[in-house]
Design a protein around this motif. Structure first.
Motif, PDB file in Angstrom:
ATOM      1  N   GLU A 136       0.996  -1.276  -0.011  1.00 28.07           N
ATOM      2  CA  GLU A 136       0.043  -0.019   0.024  1.00 28.07           C
ATOM      3  C   GLU A 136       1.053   1.462  -0.040  1.00 28.07           C
ATOM      4  O   GLU A 136       0.754   2.213  -0.869  1.00 28.07           O
ATOM      5  CB  GLU A 136      -0.913  -0.115   1.131  1.00 28.07           C
ATOM      6  CG  GLU A 136      -1.839   1.386   1.407  1.00 28.07           C
ATOM      7  CD  GLU A 136      -2.433   1.473   2.529  1.00 28.07           C
ATOM      8  OE1 GLU A 136      -3.293   2.475   2.768  1.00 28.07           O
ATOM      9  OE2 GLU A 136      -2.281   0.443   3.240  1.00 28.07           O
ATOM     10  N   ASN A 137       1.942   1.306   0.708  1.00 23.70           N
ATOM     11  CA  ASN A 137       2.583   2.312   1.107  1.00 23.70           C
ATOM     12  C   ASN A 137       3.752   2.664  -0.054  1.00 23.70           C
ATOM     13  O   ASN A 137       4.102   3.867  -0.481  1.00 23.70           O
ATOM     14  CB  ASN A 137       3.335   2.792   2.518  1.00 23.70           C
ATOM     15  CG  ASN A 137       2.232   2.711   3.453  1.00 23.70           C
ATOM     16  OD1 ASN A 137       2.087   4.038   3.425  1.00 23.70           O
ATOM     17  ND2 ASN A 137       1.816   1.942   4.194  1.00 23.70           N
ATOM     18  N   GLU A 138       4.208   1.703  -0.683  1.00 21.46           N
ATOM     19  CA  GLU A 138       4.964   1.742  -2.092  1.00 21.46           C
ATOM     20  C   GLU A 138       4.313   2.355  -2.946  1.00 21.46           C
ATOM     21  O   GLU A 138       4.588   3.230  -3.643  1.00 21.46           O
ATOM     22  CB  GLU A 138       5.475   0.396  -2.244  1.00 21.46           C
ATOM     23  CG  GLU A 138       6.549  -0.091  -1.613  1.00 21.46           C
ATOM     24  CD  GLU A 138       7.235  -1.284  -2.065  1.00 21.46           C
ATOM     25  OE1 GLU A 138       8.232  -1.808  -1.886  1.00 21.46           O
ATOM     26  OE2 GLU A 138       6.519  -2.205  -3.061  1.00 21.46           O
ATOM     27  N   GLY A 139       2.867   2.090  -3.266  1.00 19.41           N
ATOM     28  CA  GLY A 139       2.191   2.496  -4.205  1.00 19.41           C
ATOM     29  C   GLY A 139       1.934   4.198  -3.901  1.00 19.41           C
ATOM     30  O   GLY A 139       2.131   5.011  -4.834  1.00 19.41           O
ATOM     31  N   LYS A 140       1.796   4.431  -2.760  1.00 20.90           N
ATOM     32  CA  LYS A 140       1.511   5.984  -2.288  1.00 20.90           C
ATOM     33  C   LYS A 140       2.916   6.723  -2.439  1.00 20.90           C
ATOM     34  O   LYS A 140       2.983   7.889  -2.855  1.00 20.90           O
ATOM     35  CB  LYS A 140       1.136   5.943  -0.686  1.00 20.90           C
ATOM     36  CG  LYS A 140      -0.323   5.589  -0.643  1.00 20.90           C
ATOM     37  CD  LYS A 140      -0.663   5.619   0.841  1.00 20.90           C
ATOM     38  CE  LYS A 140      -1.926   5.258   1.147  1.00 20.90           C
ATOM     39  NZ  LYS A 140      -2.497   5.125   2.713  1.00 20.90           N
ATOM     40  N   LEU A 141       3.943   6.115  -2.054  1.00 17.47           N
ATOM     41  CA  LEU A 141       5.130   6.727  -2.160  1.00 17.47           C
ATOM     42  C   LEU A 141       5.711   7.100  -3.624  1.00 17.47           C
ATOM     43  O   LEU A 141       6.360   7.938  -4.036  1.00 17.47           O
ATOM     44  CB  LEU A 141       6.521   6.022  -1.560  1.00 17.47           C
ATOM     45  CG  LEU A 141       8.074   6.855  -1.445  1.00 17.47           C
ATOM     46  CD1 LEU A 141       7.732   8.150  -0.859  1.00 17.47           C
ATOM     47  CD2 LEU A 141       8.860   5.911  -0.945  1.00 17.47           C
ATOM     48  N   ALA A 142       5.341   6.015  -4.656  1.00 18.67           N
ATOM     49  CA  ALA A 142       5.700   6.018  -5.895  1.00 18.67           C
ATOM     50  C   ALA A 142       4.974   7.517  -6.737  1.00 18.67           C
ATOM     51  O   ALA A 142       5.562   8.189  -7.529  1.00 18.67           O
ATOM     52  CB  ALA A 142       5.175   4.588  -6.658  1.00 18.67           C
ATOM     53  N   LEU A 177      15.480   3.750   3.484  1.00 13.64           N
ATOM     54  CA  LEU A 177      14.626   2.889   2.366  1.00 13.64           C
ATOM     55  C   LEU A 177      15.605   2.410   1.038  1.00 13.64           C
ATOM     56  O   LEU A 177      15.475   1.680   0.362  1.00 13.64           O
ATOM     57  CB  LEU A 177      13.596   4.142   1.983  1.00 13.64           C
ATOM     58  CG  LEU A 177      12.594   3.948   2.863  1.00 13.64           C
ATOM     59  CD1 LEU A 177      11.484   5.037   2.069  1.00 13.64           C
ATOM     60  CD2 LEU A 177      11.966   2.884   3.061  1.00 13.64           C
ATOM     61  N   MET A 178      16.926   3.115   1.090  1.00 17.05           N
ATOM     62  CA  MET A 178      17.953   2.685  -0.150  1.00 17.05           C
ATOM     63  C   MET A 178      18.375   1.177   0.399  1.00 17.05           C
ATOM     64  O   MET A 178      19.036   0.787  -0.509  1.00 17.05           O
ATOM     65  CB  MET A 178      19.089   3.787  -0.008  1.00 17.05           C
ATOM     66  CG  MET A 178      18.541   5.066  -0.786  1.00 17.05           C
ATOM     67  SD  MET A 178      18.112   4.577  -2.431  1.00 17.05           S
ATOM     68  CE  MET A 178      18.086   6.245  -2.985  1.00 17.05           C
ATOM     69  N   GLY A 179      18.587   0.832   1.740  1.00 13.52           N
ATOM     70  CA  GLY A 179      18.814  -0.601   1.906  1.00 13.52           C
ATOM     71  C   GLY A 179      17.655  -1.519   1.978  1.00 13.52           C
ATOM     72  O   GLY A 179      17.878  -2.514   2.499  1.00 13.52           O
ATOM     73  N   THR A 180      16.651  -1.154   1.342  1.00 12.16           N
ATOM     74  CA  THR A 180      15.460  -2.083   1.329  1.00 12.16           C
ATOM     75  C   THR A 180      14.845  -2.242  -0.127  1.00 12.16           C
ATOM     76  O   THR A 180      15.499  -1.520  -1.156  1.00 12.16           O
ATOM     77  CB  THR A 180      14.210  -1.581   2.019  1.00 12.16           C
ATOM     78  OG1 THR A 180      13.556  -0.193   1.688  1.00 12.16           O
ATOM     79  CG2 THR A 180      14.811  -1.084   3.443  1.00 12.16           C
ATOM     80  N   GLN A 181      13.933  -2.931  -0.392  1.00 10.91           N
ATOM     81  CA  GLN A 181      13.173  -3.160  -1.521  1.00 10.91           C
ATOM     82  C   GLN A 181      12.582  -1.847  -2.214  1.00 10.91           C
ATOM     83  O   GLN A 181      12.482  -1.769  -3.407  1.00 10.91           O
ATOM     84  CB  GLN A 181      12.340  -4.129  -1.568  1.00 10.91           C
ATOM     85  CG  GLN A 181      10.956  -3.904  -0.883  1.00 10.91           C
ATOM     86  CD  GLN A 181       9.957  -5.031  -0.567  1.00 10.91           C
ATOM     87  OE1 GLN A 181      10.047  -6.271  -0.355  1.00 10.91           O
ATOM     88  NE2 GLN A 181       8.601  -4.896  -1.093  1.00 10.91           N
ATOM     89  N   ASP A 187      15.103   4.357  -7.698  1.00 11.29           N
ATOM     90  CA  ASP A 187      15.767   4.107  -8.730  1.00 11.29           C
ATOM     91  C   ASP A 187      14.983   4.414 -10.337  1.00 11.29           C
ATOM     92  O   ASP A 187      15.673   4.808 -11.094  1.00 11.29           O
ATOM     93  CB  ASP A 187      16.448   2.969  -8.959  1.00 11.29           C
ATOM     94  CG  ASP A 187      17.157   2.516  -7.705  1.00 11.29           C
ATOM     95  OD1 ASP A 187      18.004   3.603  -7.375  1.00 11.29           O
ATOM     96  OD2 ASP A 187      17.766   1.410  -7.383  1.00 11.29           O
ATOM     97  N   SER A 188      13.626   4.057 -10.086  1.00  9.54           N
ATOM     98  CA  SER A 188      12.931   4.380 -11.181  1.00  9.54           C
ATOM     99  C   SER A 188      12.564   5.619 -11.860  1.00  9.54           C
ATOM    100  O   SER A 188      12.048   5.918 -12.696  1.00  9.54           O
ATOM    101  CB  SER A 188      11.528   3.358 -11.094  1.00  9.54           C
ATOM    102  OG  SER A 188      10.688   4.021 -10.148  1.00  9.54           O
ATOM    103  N   HIS A 189      13.017   6.610 -10.749  1.00 11.36           N
ATOM    104  CA  HIS A 189      12.916   8.005 -11.184  1.00 11.36           C
ATOM    105  C   HIS A 189      14.333   8.652 -11.099  1.00 11.36           C
ATOM    106  O   HIS A 189      15.026   9.022 -10.094  1.00 11.36           O
ATOM    107  CB  HIS A 189      12.194   8.962 -10.121  1.00 11.36           C
ATOM    108  CG  HIS A 189      10.701   8.209  -9.917  1.00 11.36           C
ATOM    109  ND1 HIS A 189      10.529   7.068  -9.154  1.00 11.36           N
ATOM    110  CD2 HIS A 189       9.556   8.804 -10.161  1.00 11.36           C
ATOM    111  CE1 HIS A 189       9.241   7.047  -9.234  1.00 11.36           C
ATOM    112  NE2 HIS A 189       8.444   8.105  -9.991  1.00 11.36           N
ATOM    113  N   PRO A 190      14.826   9.155 -12.415  1.00 11.42           N
ATOM    114  CA  PRO A 190      16.218   9.116 -12.709  1.00 11.42           C
ATOM    115  C   PRO A 190      16.722  10.618 -11.853  1.00 11.42           C
ATOM    116  O   PRO A 190      17.734  10.594 -11.193  1.00 11.42           O
ATOM    117  CB  PRO A 190      16.305   9.393 -14.039  1.00 11.42           C
ATOM    118  CG  PRO A 190      15.242   8.453 -14.542  1.00 11.42           C
ATOM    119  CD  PRO A 190      14.223   8.712 -13.697  1.00 11.42           C
TER     120      PRO A 190
END
Length: 215
Positions: A136-142, A177-181, A187-190
């Protein structure tokens, strides 16, 4: 002895945010570890510093503060003539910086902090990750990072072409977060990825991380 005291834990994102501001300003300070496992943050004398029983708390002489972003703003204003210039003097540009400080607090931090808790801090304590909360929160953060990508395509940093307190406030959650999935989201946002690399490489932040390595 330093007049500034910071009470908390070196692993707390909120405390790390305050450390970063102090190091950017090249200020001497005393760190006072709070025994969280023992519940010291919920008892006196800590409650006299923060009545909500949450870290961090800060003292500068007779001034007592709680809430990490209030502390960083105080540090930036009161020690304006020291170290890195974290504030923008032009009123219109400062207004833009204020916008991005609010964005960090109200848009970025809620999903980022939940992911930090689920993916990083829980693991430190041997707790089980809630996969549904992560998704859920990965979607929100994206979605938040989509907005950041657009902004950072036009400006090296969030408020201007100079590093400010608006960027600094993001450092703790990004570090975790850089040490997690969740790294894949950055990375997907240059432009976001380049910004993260830049701010995480600051000497002040290296000093914050060194404090953790001493524990």
């Amino acid at each position: 002895m330093a007049s500034i005291k910071v009470h908390g834990s070196v692993f707390s994102p909120a405390v790390m945010r305050v450390f970063a501001a102090l190091y950017e300003k090249e200020l001497q300070f005393e760190f006072v570890n709070v025994d969280m496992k023992g519940g010291a943050h919920k008892k006196e004398p800590f409650l006299s510093l923060n009545p909500f029983g949450q870290i961090p708390a800060m003292e500068d002489g007779d001034l007592k503060l709680f809430e990490s972003r209030a502390m960083t703003k105080y540090i930036a204003h009161n020690y304006n003539d020291k170290g890195t210039q974290l504030l923008i003097q032009d009123p219109k540009k400062m207004a833009i910086a204020s916008v991005w400080m609010e964005v960090e607090a109200h848009q970025f931090d809620p999903p980022a902090m939940k992911l930090t808790w689920e993916l990083a801090i829980k693991k430190m304590f041997g707790m089980e990750t809630d996969a549904a909360a992560v998704e859920e929160n990965e979607g929100k953060l994206a979605k938040v990072l989509d907005v950041y990508e657009s902004r950072l395509a036009k400006s090296k940093y969030l408020a201007s072409d100079c590093f400010t307190i608006a960027d600094l406030h993001h450092l703790p959650n990004i570090q975790y977060l850089m040490g997690t999935q969740a790294k894949k989201l950055f990375d997907s946002h240059p432009h976001v990825s380049a910004w993260c690399t830049d701010i995480l490489a600051r000497p002040s932040w290296s000093k914050v991380m060194a404090m953790q390595n001493q524990k």
